[in-house]
Scaffold this active site. Structure first.
Site, PDB file in Angstrom:
ATOM      1  N   HIS A 218       0.815  -1.210   0.000  1.00  0.00           N
ATOM      2  CA  HIS A 218       0.000   0.000   0.000  1.00  0.00           C
ATOM      3  C   HIS A 218       0.856   1.271   0.000  1.00  0.00           C
ATOM      4  O   HIS A 218       0.331   2.378   0.139  1.00  0.00           O
ATOM      5  CB  HIS A 218      -0.906  -0.041   1.241  1.00  0.00           C
ATOM      6  CG  HIS A 218      -2.019   0.943   1.256  1.00  0.00           C
ATOM      7  ND1 HIS A 218      -2.131   1.929   2.207  1.00  0.00           N
ATOM      8  CD2 HIS A 218      -3.088   1.100   0.434  1.00  0.00           C
ATOM      9  CE1 HIS A 218      -3.208   2.654   1.986  1.00  0.00           C
ATOM     10  NE2 HIS A 218      -3.816   2.171   0.909  1.00  0.00           N
ATOM     11  N   LYS A 220       3.231   4.479  -1.096  1.00  0.00           N
ATOM     12  CA  LYS A 220       3.186   5.484  -2.158  1.00  0.00           C
ATOM     13  C   LYS A 220       4.410   6.371  -1.987  1.00  0.00           C
ATOM     14  O   LYS A 220       4.458   7.214  -1.078  1.00  0.00           O
ATOM     15  CB  LYS A 220       1.903   6.323  -2.062  1.00  0.00           C
ATOM     16  CG  LYS A 220       0.609   5.505  -2.079  1.00  0.00           C
ATOM     17  CD  LYS A 220      -0.356   6.094  -1.082  1.00  0.00           C
ATOM     18  CE  LYS A 220      -1.699   5.397  -1.125  1.00  0.00           C
ATOM     19  NZ  LYS A 220      -1.694   4.030  -0.629  1.00  0.00           N
ATOM     20  N   ASP A 225      16.685  10.836  -8.648  1.00  0.00           N
ATOM     21  CA  ASP A 225      18.115  11.192  -8.667  1.00  0.00           C
ATOM     22  C   ASP A 225      18.766  11.207  -7.288  1.00  0.00           C
ATOM     23  O   ASP A 225      19.851  11.770  -7.132  1.00  0.00           O
ATOM     24  CB  ASP A 225      18.313  12.576  -9.314  1.00  0.00           C
ATOM     25  CG  ASP A 225      18.223  12.522 -10.832  1.00  0.00           C
ATOM     26  OD1 ASP A 225      18.203  11.407 -11.383  1.00  0.00           O
ATOM     27  OD2 ASP A 225      18.168  13.598 -11.454  1.00  0.00           O
ATOM     28  N   HIS A 389      -8.829  11.384   2.126  1.00  0.00           N
ATOM     29  CA  HIS A 389      -8.002  10.178   2.029  1.00  0.00           C
ATOM     30  C   HIS A 389      -6.636  10.380   2.675  1.00  0.00           C
ATOM     31  O   HIS A 389      -5.822   9.462   2.719  1.00  0.00           O
ATOM     32  CB  HIS A 389      -7.844   9.794   0.549  1.00  0.00           C
ATOM     33  CG  HIS A 389      -7.232   8.457   0.317  1.00  0.00           C
ATOM     34  ND1 HIS A 389      -5.959   8.291  -0.194  1.00  0.00           N
ATOM     35  CD2 HIS A 389      -7.714   7.208   0.527  1.00  0.00           C
ATOM     36  CE1 HIS A 389      -5.687   7.003  -0.295  1.00  0.00           C
ATOM     37  NE2 HIS A 389      -6.732   6.319   0.135  1.00  0.00           N
ATOM     38  N   LYS A 391      -3.702  10.704   5.447  1.00  0.00           N
ATOM     39  CA  LYS A 391      -3.433   9.861   6.618  1.00  0.00           C
ATOM     40  C   LYS A 391      -2.273  10.480   7.389  1.00  0.00           C
ATOM     41  O   LYS A 391      -1.121  10.398   6.957  1.00  0.00           O
ATOM     42  CB  LYS A 391      -3.066   8.439   6.179  1.00  0.00           C
ATOM     43  CG  LYS A 391      -4.002   7.858   5.109  1.00  0.00           C
ATOM     44  CD  LYS A 391      -3.245   6.904   4.202  1.00  0.00           C
ATOM     45  CE  LYS A 391      -3.987   6.602   2.929  1.00  0.00           C
ATOM     46  NZ  LYS A 391      -5.283   6.019   3.072  1.00  0.00           N
ATOM     47  N   ASP A 396       1.235  16.888  20.186  1.00  0.00           N
ATOM     48  CA  ASP A 396       1.701  18.098  20.865  1.00  0.00           C
ATOM     49  C   ASP A 396       2.219  19.087  19.813  1.00  0.00           C
ATOM     50  O   ASP A 396       1.581  19.296  18.798  1.00  0.00           O
ATOM     51  CB  ASP A 396       2.729  17.753  21.938  1.00  0.00           C
ATOM     52  CG  ASP A 396       2.115  16.901  23.059  1.00  0.00           C
ATOM     53  OD1 ASP A 396       0.905  17.066  23.300  1.00  0.00           O
ATOM     54  OD2 ASP A 396       2.824  16.078  23.654  1.00  0.00           O
TER      55      ASP A 396
END
Length: 471
Positions: A218, A220, A225, A389, A391, A396
């Protein structure tokens, strides 16, 4: 007297053999919460429950993949030894406890000298990735769960083909299920252009060499370079790839030593999938922004549930305020307990969820947790303009976590995920601005009104919650 071996009698005997066998076998191989759900299913429908458990009941990976992950983690630890000057050492607070935990689990040490730009605009994040690919001179590495056959998929494919035509080494890793449509459309033209393309965790007749059929990669991330990287929640797809639910995401564009760590994550997944070892990037230019960061890889190939343990530790270490943003909220008992303890201890706990959801069963299941959370003082806000979507969480004023990790059992135990931890007040302040914008466009859940929902909804939520280990 001749025994009655009629079909009905045989079926009854088989049913009870399955039930008793499941009672003896499942609890010893599955976590208690999951075991209860599976035993309930097997008890009600033995002939269906048993094959489903055999396919989906235990998050197993092939021995080869587990061994390769252990090799990758060991290489990461060894390759970091000459780079001790880049290690960031916390001077106290929650980071003093978090950094060693994350390093022991995921192998990556915290580093200083990084730059982190949070990209909250969907199209701006895509444009930044395309611009970086177009500026690449040596290599482009992309690892994504989903690549859709739409305008964004076309644009990324075109950018990779242009880069390959310039002599840039381009490699693309895509999840076999999440990116099925992108693989079907783009694999051949990309390979013809010189881009190396591989699918992650392939199914079909090859699933025995991968693992449990619903385990997914999952992650991403992108590395260009060795000079910049992208990591977050955003896939290679249009914001409206799910009709009626335009996505809102959060991506971090990073520079500095953390880029070499992202490169190591990509190289590790490449090795696990192909058996080919890629060279590790040692060139780690320090950026003037000097943000301290640490990578948190997780997944079923690791001996511990890295993501769950880190999230729970951050919740326990909070002293004033925690904000958690996730599209899918189906936590395990440990995470629920951590949230309850934090709220009852006087910590302000804010949960931001999406009012609209592309997974109906998950939406019903997560609603079953609202009563308990609201009762102990957790604030719940439902974001309404888009499908949220993104996450991430902030703790603090000094720690932020973002990436691909959802607050659900699937993300904690079944998916390969990536998280970026930032030990930096400036990054947290920027994340607080984004969270404040979410809240301005959200509906706060009122405890009294929520408890007045009809009984049939409560029943639906409870039934959906029984399937939490499959979500």
């Amino acid at each position: 007297m001749t025994p009655d071996w009629s079909p009905a009698t045989v079926l009854l005997i088989v049913d009870w053999v399955i039930r008793i066998g499941a009672l003896l076998w499942i609890p010893s191989r599955t976590r208690p919460a999951a075991a209860r759900s599976w035993l309930l299913l097997v008890g009600f429908i033995p002939l269906l429950g048993l094959p489903l458990y055999l396919l989906l009941g235990h998050p197993w990976l092939s021995r080869r993949r587990v061994q390769r992950q252990a090799q990758v983690s060991e290489v990461v630890r060894e390759e970091q030894l000459p780079l001790r000057a880049l290690r960031w050492t916390p001077d106290g607070g929650a980071a003093f406890e978090m950094a060693p935990l994350v390093e022991r689990q995921g192998a990556f040490m915290p580093t200083h000298g990084n730059a982190v730009a949070l990209l909250d605009d969907y199209q701006a994040a895509i444009d930044a990735l395309l611009a970086d690919i177009d500026q690449a001179r040596e290599q482009v590495h992309l690892l994504y769960y989903l690549m859709f056959d739409d305008a964004v998929g076309d644009a990324v494919t075109a950018a990779l083909c242009r880069a390959a035509a310039r002599g840039v080494c381009c490699r693309l890793l895509l999840d076999a299920v999440g990116a099925r449509r992108g693989l079907r459309r783009y694999r051949r033209p990309l390979r013809q252009a010189g881009v190396e393309v591989h699918e992650l965790l392939p199914g079909g007749l090859r699933w025995r060499r991968s693992g449990r059929m619903d385990l997914r990669n999952h992650r991403k991330l992108a590395v260009i370079d060795g000079r910049c990287g992208h990591v977050g929640s955003q896939n290679l797809a249009d914001a409206v790839f799910v009709p009626g639910l335009p996505n809102r995401e959060l991506v971090a564009r990073v520079q500095g030593p953390v880029v070499s760590h992202l490169e190591a994550v990509f190289a590790g997944d490449w090795y696990i999938e192909t058996g080919q070892r890629l060279p590790y990037q040692h060139d780690c230019p320090v950026h003037a922004d000097d943000v301290a960061t640490q990578l948190l890889p997780s997944g079923p190939a690791y001996p511990y549930e890295n993501a769950r343990d880190t999230v729970n530790a951050l919740i326990h270490l909070a002293r004033r305020r925690i904000v958690l943003t996730t599209p899918y909220f189906v936590p395990d008992d440990a995470t629920l307990a951590a949230l309850r303890i934090a709220a009852l201890s006087g910590v302000e706990v804010q949960l931001i969820l999406s009012a609209g959801n592309n997974k109906r069963l998950t939406s019903w299941a997560q609603e079953s947790y609202y009563d308990d959370l609201l009762a102990c003082g957790v604030r719940i806000a439902l974001y309404e303009p888009h499908f949220l979507h993104a996450k991430h969480m902030s703790v603090d004023d000094g720690i932020a976590l973002l990436g691909s990790i959802n607050l659900d059992i699937r993300s904690f135990a079944l998916n390969a995920e990536i998280g970026l931890i930032c030990y930096d007040r400036g990054v947290v302040a920027r994340m607080r601005e984004i969270e404040a914008d979410y809240l301005r466009h959200s509906r706060a859940l009122d405890p009294a009104q929520w408890r007045m929902r009809p009984a049939w909804r409560r029943s639906r939520e409870g039934i959906a919650r029984l399937a939490d280990t499959l979500m």
